[in-house]
Design a protein around this motif. Sequence first.
Motif, PDB file in Angstrom:
ATOM      1  N   UNK A  25       0.884  -1.275   0.016  1.00  0.00           N
ATOM      2  CA  UNK A  25      -0.048   0.165   0.268  1.00  0.00           C
ATOM      3  C   UNK A  25       1.095   1.094   0.016  1.00  0.00           C
ATOM      4  N   UNK A  26       0.615   2.215  -1.026  1.00  0.00           N
ATOM      5  CA  UNK A  26       1.594   3.354  -0.965  1.00  0.00           C
ATOM      6  C   UNK A  26       0.758   4.311  -0.258  1.00  0.00           C
ATOM      7  N   UNK A  27       1.723   5.098   0.615  1.00  0.00           N
ATOM      8  CA  UNK A  27       0.984   5.872   1.420  1.00  0.00           C
ATOM      9  C   UNK A  27       0.740   7.119   0.577  1.00  0.00           C
TER      10      UNK A  27
ATOM     11  N   UNK B 265       3.251   9.775  -0.139  1.00  0.00           N
ATOM     12  CA  UNK B 265       4.193   9.397  -1.424  1.00  0.00           C
ATOM     13  C   UNK B 265       3.500   9.644  -2.718  1.00  0.00           C
ATOM     14  N   UNK B 266       2.265   9.245  -2.614  1.00  0.00           N
ATOM     15  CA  UNK B 266       1.522   9.159  -3.921  1.00  0.00           C
ATOM     16  C   UNK B 266       1.359  10.592  -4.311  1.00  0.00           C
TER      17      UNK B 266
ATOM     18  N   UNK C 185       2.871  15.165  -7.861  1.00  0.00           N
ATOM     19  CA  UNK C 185       3.412  16.635  -7.894  1.00  0.00           C
ATOM     20  C   UNK C 185       4.610  16.803  -8.778  1.00  0.00           C
ATOM     21  N   UNK C 186       5.524  15.834  -8.442  1.00  0.00           N
ATOM     22  CA  UNK C 186       6.626  15.610  -9.242  1.00  0.00           C
ATOM     23  C   UNK C 186       6.280  15.500 -10.754  1.00  0.00           C
TER      24      UNK C 186
END
Length: 175
Positions: A45-47, A50-51, A56-57
């Motif tokens: 599970x991606x926090x 981080x997502x 944003x990047x």
Amino acid sequence: MSVEILPEVPAPKAAPKPRATKTTKPATAASPFSEFEAFSMPKIEVPAMVREMTEKGIEQARDAYAKVKTAAEEATDLLEDTFETSRQGVVEFNMKALDAAKVNTDATFSFFKDLMSVKTVAEAIELQSTFARQQFDALSTQAKDMQEFATKLTSDVTSPVKEAVEKSIKDIKAA
């Protein structure tokens, strides 16, 4: 030279296919290595943070790409315009040079025609002096005109580039 004939060797037998057992999983169409535990991807599970940072990047990369693309298109347009201005200027400069050469050639032929009709050496010297003075004045005027045209052409070619560089520097300072 003798040729030795070797006996025929039978081809190796294919290994028997392993039978599906309780411990092995049947292969799926998604991955040929799905049977091997070492190749399976763990489900993580991606926090959310981080997502968000990744999104944003990606958005910043898209913005940077759009800016670079716009700058490249503007630079290409500028180069095309500069090359076209240069081409037109060079053609016009060459036409001026050809016109000057024609005028000078006509004056020289006229001088030789007049020189053939002279009766005395004094007349020839006077004609030569007059021709030399007129040609000096004509060449001086032609050189001045060519220099002015070349200066104007140089300005016409370099001013758009100069303006674009100044604009880019202002944009960089503003960012």
